[in-house]
Structure formats: C-alpha cells, structure tokens
Scaffold this active site. Structure first.
Site, mmCIF file in Angstrom:
data_model
loop_
_atom_site.group_PDB
_atom_site.id
_atom_site.type_symbol
_atom_site.label_atom_id
_atom_site.label_comp_id
_atom_site.label_asym_id
_atom_site.label_seq_id
_atom_site.Cartn_x
_atom_site.Cartn_y
_atom_site.Cartn_z
ATOM 1 N N SER A 1 8.268 -34.565 33.433
ATOM 2 C CA SER A 1 8.750 -35.045 34.724
ATOM 3 C C SER A 1 9.817 -36.124 34.596
ATOM 4 O O SER A 1 9.914 -36.820 33.573
ATOM 5 C CB SER A 1 7.585 -35.590 35.553
ATOM 6 O OG SER A 1 6.610 -34.596 35.764
ATOM 7 N N GLN A 2 10.595 -36.266 35.652
ATOM 8 C CA GLN A 2 11.617 -37.306 35.711
ATOM 9 C C GLN A 2 10.942 -38.677 35.635
ATOM 10 O O GLN A 2 9.957 -38.927 36.331
ATOM 11 C CB GLN A 2 12.399 -37.158 37.017
ATOM 12 C CG GLN A 2 13.623 -38.033 37.117
ATOM 13 C CD GLN A 2 14.535 -37.586 38.259
ATOM 14 O OE1 GLN A 2 14.940 -36.434 38.314
ATOM 15 N NE2 GLN A 2 14.835 -38.500 39.162
#
Length: 406
Positions: free
Chosen positions: A75-76
């Site tokens: 994930s970011q």
C-alpha cells in the site's frame, strides 16, 4: 542527490512528508516512530530504493489478465500511516490482518504491539503469504503469524482480537469478523459501496459497529466478494458503469440514450478550487440517493460525433442511473479575474436526465453547506430489524446493514 542517501535518510524524508500532510485527527506519534524504524525496502527487495521510499503503492503480484487490477500490492505509505492511526494499536494487543501483502504492515503492527502482543496476517495467495513469511523472518519479525487463508474466514483459533484490519477492499463485512472481534475492539477496513471506497475505523459495540473516522482511499478488492457489478454502456467500450448488486442498473438500457447524446445541463452556484477534492459530494450522494453509482469515460467519448460532456473526473465520477437515464458530475471554469475556480453542475441524459441532474445538484448544495462534515456510519448484522437501526439511509448487503447518517 538521492542516490547518495541511506535507506534511513530516505525513510525519514518520506515520513517527514507524510506527517506534514497528515489528515486532521489521524496522526499517531507511535505510528510515526514505527514507520521511521521498520525498513520498507527490505519487504520489497527487488524494488529500487528511491521507489521503495516514494509515496506510492508497489505491485508485488501482477494479474495475468492485462485489463484487470494487480492481484497484490504494497500500500501507499501515507495510507498505511493513517489506517494504522485509525487502528490505534496499544501495547499487548492481539491483532488480525486480512491481506498480508509483503509483510510490511504486519511488521509495523508488531512494532506497535510490542513483545506482549500478537499479530496474525492472512493472505489468499500462497506465494504472497510465503513472501511475507520470508521477509518477516529476515527482518526480525518471526513472531508474526502468517497463514495462507481466505481473509474473510479470519483466524478463530487465535481470537478474540483487540484490533482487526483489512488491507484489501471489502464490499460486505464477513460475519466471522463479528465473532472474532472483542466488544470494545477496533476494526479498520477499506469499505466499498456505490462505487466509492472509504477507510473506516469502527468501534465494536454489543450489537453494532460505529464509525469513529473516515478517510478516502483505494484498495484492490477482496477475492470472493461478488457484490460489485460493472459493465460497458456502448459498443465501443468507452463508457463504463460500476454499481452494487442491490441496484437495478442495466448498462445496455442506456445505449440508445447515450448514442443520441441529448443532454440536460444543470449548473449550480457551487464553486471549487482546481485541486479541491470532490469525493465529499459522492459520499453525500450515497447517503441521499439509492441510484448512486460510478461512471468512467474514456477521452474518445468526448470527441465522437455524438460527443458526451466531459465528467468532472473522467476516470472516477459519481453518477445517478435510473432505467434508461443517467446524470453525472461536470464542471466548467469560472472566469472571474483569472481565479482558476470551477463551478459544478450535472449533465443528464435520457427521459429522466433532467430530474437526475437536479438530484445531483441537491447533493452538491448539501455538500457546499458544510464541506468538511463526515457522516456517521453504523454497521449492523444483516438480521437486525428496522426498528433497531439508527436513523439514516440504509444500504443492505448480504451480511451487513449499513446506516449512513449526516
């Protein structure tokens, strides 16, 4: 310059950026410390350091279908930060994660629980779970459990959990999670409905889950949940709709309507700055109008003979669909001394296009009255009778009844 920076310097630079722009109310000093300590690059070893410490997601398992989303991503980082802030892990907590990914998030959570806590991470894909296991062992987090399992099943053998987090998009809340999350525990998940996604922090009560915070995010959908629908309206596959299984939406019913492209434009007095997010309007719509869905339009559709009006965000705009009619959000520049602002409106098509455009305008004005207001979202088991629900707009799914209240 960056090629001479150490991993720790790159990590600190990234976290500095995240903290500087963190969402109001979603900052946790302990999460900041964890992200400065746990080496993200060691969980994606084939990724260049500069990319490993960029604020962006990294694909770790591609999809063999070229037109489909990847099967797994890390994930970011700013999303990791605010979701862990929402989760509010305390030392000694027992934590369950659905979606192990690279193992990085599990490592951060293990750092937060301390030696007295436990973290169990689940992943559907055997190779992804194996990668997470190998990376966690290599980075000193061998105490984290990694199981190859459908995340919707949970891990009842290690329940009850004080904290439960999903790092995949969830359309319907699995009943197993209700059973495995302790009363007073916290559940954080990217919940999907009406084409949008929000990371919601729920607190478990005896008979429901009540939201404490919401944040915009985007995640790959959980495998095995089939409540979301999608389909092209036109033969050229330029216009696509995304909707939920409980909605009577049939894209082909709109084919003739869009081919004629006879539009009804409804403009409002609502104006926005060029970089101002519009997702609050979508959220409002989902609490006001059961016809709410998502539309994506490729650029060629704006230049064809029967040209459509350009949606406000062509790849991600809210829409209303009823039978053979639809309306969606549009904008145009406001030429007031080069202000750079845009006014909002709606483009409607079909017999009910004007009415749908007016309904969109109602949601825009409601949002304009208080742009920062977030709704309360309460989740109840599917069998809960109407009289026991909180007041608000109800969205029924197979396992859960959502009530959205402004």
């Amino acid at each position: 310059m960056t090629e001479h920076m150490t991993p720790q310097e790159l990590r600190n630079r990234l976290v500095d950026q995240i903290v500087k722009t963190s969402l109001p109310g979603l900052y946790d000093a302990r999460v900041e410390d964890a992200m400065r300590t746990v080496p993200r690059h060691d969980f994606i070893p084939r990724t260049p350091l500069e990319l490993a410490y960029a604020n962006q997601a990294v694909t770790i398992k591609d999809n063999p279908d070229r037109d489909a989303l990847p099967l797994s991503c890390v994930s970011q980082p700013d999303v990791v930060f605010f979701m862990l802030a929402q989760l509010s892990i305390q030392p000694g907590n027992n934590v369950l994660e659905a979606g192990a990914g690279t193992g990085y998030n599990a490592a951060l959570m293990r750092h937060l629980t301390g030696p007295a806590g436990n973290v169990t991470a689940l992943d559907y894909h055997e190779d992804v779970a194996a990668h997470a296991r190998q990376r966690l062992d290599a980075t000193g987090f061998s105490e984290v459990r990694v199981l190859t399992r459908d995340g919707a099943l949970g891990a009842p053998e290690y329940a009850p959990y004080d904290r439960l987090i999903a790092t995949v998009g969830i359309w319907d809340l699995p009943t197993t999670w209700w059973d495995q999350l302790a009363v007073g525990g916290r559940l954080v998940l990217p919940l999907r409905w009406r084409g949008l996604t929000r990371s919601i922090a729920f607190v478990r009560e005896a008979d429901c889950l009540r939201s404490e915070s919401l944040a915009t995010c985007g995640f790959l959908p959980m495998i095995g949940q089939d409540g979301e629908r999608e389909g092209y309206v036109d033969e050229d596959r330029l216009v696509k709709l995304y909707w939920d299984a409980d909605q009577p939406i049939h894209p082909l019913s709109l084919r003739k309507t869009l081919a004629e492209a006879k539009e009804h434009l409804q403009w409002t007095d609502v104006a926005v700055a060029p970089d101002e997010p519009l997702d609050g309007i979508w959220l409002r719509l989902s609490a006001l109008d059961p016809a709410t869905c998502r539309i994506t339009v490729r650029p060629e559709a704006f230049t064809s003979t029967a040209a459509l009006h350009r949606p406000a965000i062509p790849a991600l705009s809210p829409a209303l669909v009823a039978g053979d009619s639809l309306a969606y959000l549009v904008l145009e520049p406001v030429d007031v001394q080069g202000s750079g602002r845009y006014r909002l409106g709606a483009a409607g098509y079909g017999p009910a296009g004007q009415e749908l455009a007016e309904r969109l305008g109602t949601a825009m004005r409601a949002w304009d009255h208080n742009r920062t207001l977030s709704p309360s979202i309460t989740a109840y088991p599917a069998q809960t009778p109407d009289e026991e629900l909180a007041g608000g707009h109800v969205i029924d799914k197979p396992s859960v009844r959502l009530v959205i209240t402004y």
